[in-house]
Design an enzyme around this catalytic site. Sequence first.
Site, short mmCIF file in Angstrom:
data_model
loop_
_atom_site.label_atom_id
_atom_site.label_comp_id
_atom_site.label_asym_id
_atom_site.label_seq_id
_atom_site.Cartn_x
_atom_site.Cartn_y
_atom_site.Cartn_z
N MET A 146 -20.40 -20.19 8.90
CA MET A 146 -19.62 -19.43 7.92
C MET A 146 -18.71 -18.43 8.65
O MET A 146 -18.23 -17.46 8.05
CB MET A 146 -20.55 -18.72 6.95
CG MET A 146 -21.38 -19.70 6.12
SD MET A 146 -21.82 -19.10 4.49
CE MET A 146 -22.77 -17.68 4.89
N GLY A 147 -18.49 -18.67 9.96
CA GLY A 147 -17.60 -17.80 10.72
C GLY A 147 -18.28 -16.52 11.16
O GLY A 147 -19.52 -16.44 11.18
N ASN A 148 -17.45 -15.53 11.54
CA ASN A 148 -17.95 -14.28 12.10
C ASN A 148 -18.87 -14.61 13.29
O ASN A 148 -20.02 -14.19 13.36
CB ASN A 148 -18.69 -13.45 11.03
CG ASN A 148 -18.84 -12.00 11.45
OD1 ASN A 148 -19.92 -11.42 11.36
ND2 ASN A 148 -17.78 -11.41 11.94
N HIS B 271 -20.86 -15.28 16.67
CA HIS B 271 -21.47 -14.46 17.74
C HIS B 271 -22.11 -15.41 18.76
O HIS B 271 -22.01 -16.65 18.63
CB HIS B 271 -22.48 -13.48 17.16
CG HIS B 271 -23.52 -14.11 16.28
ND1 HIS B 271 -24.49 -14.98 16.77
CD2 HIS B 271 -23.72 -14.06 14.95
CE1 HIS B 271 -25.25 -15.39 15.77
NE2 HIS B 271 -24.79 -14.86 14.65
N HIS C 227 -23.96 -18.53 17.61
CA HIS C 227 -23.13 -19.69 17.25
C HIS C 227 -22.64 -20.40 18.51
O HIS C 227 -22.56 -21.63 18.56
CB HIS C 227 -21.90 -19.25 16.44
CG HIS C 227 -22.23 -18.65 15.11
ND1 HIS C 227 -22.07 -17.33 14.84
CD2 HIS C 227 -22.71 -19.21 13.97
CE1 HIS C 227 -22.41 -17.07 13.59
NE2 HIS C 227 -22.81 -18.21 13.04
N GLY D 6 -29.12 -23.37 13.72
CA GLY D 6 -29.96 -22.37 14.39
C GLY D 6 -31.35 -22.33 13.78
O GLY D 6 -31.51 -22.40 12.56
#
Length: 283
Positions: free
Chosen positions: A30-32, A34, A37, A149
């Site tokens: 979903m982006g953002n 770190h 990811h 994850g």
Amino acid sequence: MRTITHQHELREVLRNIRDGGAAIGLVPTMGNLHAGHMELVKTAKANTDCIVCTIFVNPLQFGADEDLTAYPRTLEADKNKLIALEVDFLFAPSVDALFGSNPQQQSRIHVPGLSEGFCGSSRPGHFDGVATVVNKLLNIVKPHQAFFGLKDYQQFLVIRKMVSDLALDVEIVGVETLRAESGLALSSRNNYLSEEQRQTAALIYRCLVDTAASIKAGDRNYHDLEASARNRLAGADIRPDYFSICNAINLAAAVEDESHFVILAAGYIGPSRLIDNIRFEIS
Ligand code: PAF
């Protein structure tokens, strides 16, 4: 890296790549982004030839009381991180492009059993939203492997069961949680925490490690162990949602002679809800 926003274009490009014999790896996000990811991407690169990363803030997995609009959107910074890792394709559709003008009219996938407790109780409908979007992304990308994850362990099990129940032709790969030095699991939600709160939050993992150590040392008083961890969290201003000792395959409460354990934890620090888990076996 080529950025694509329409499913038909992505399908077309990937058809040629698949026909050429390349193994396709999917990393849905979903982006953002770190380091957690990035670990998914690195694992995908080690296992497949062509990496498709998706960034899509999925409205279907947010509850009515959860602030979808406040979810951090950092597309340009995310793109740079993916380019640095030499990701082949970024699929970043709009809500309209993926779900049409009325997402609530989408057909939904419900994975019974595993979706029900823990985060499923605290966030009703959440796993239906996750299963629905992941199913759709799998159908569009048709990857050989998809990477998730293990911090979101219940989500991982829900997705694996959906893939098995619906006979989807993809391998679901779980990737170990990355942690800060304090033990705190990396998560986009850590962005909402002050430095002091981050230090406090590390107690969640400490409680998981200590409880696992007690079980490995022979303590089978699961109820007492759970209660004592919850009290320890509450004493540090972490409002526990759940702290539960479970079977790692079906998330049922652990039995006395359990061999495959997962301990699931969720708690609130201020408005942020953090989750974590630890898995281990006893033979
Ligand atoms: O774990 C996430 O980031 C999301 O739940 C996922 C799997 C990308 C589905 O929106």
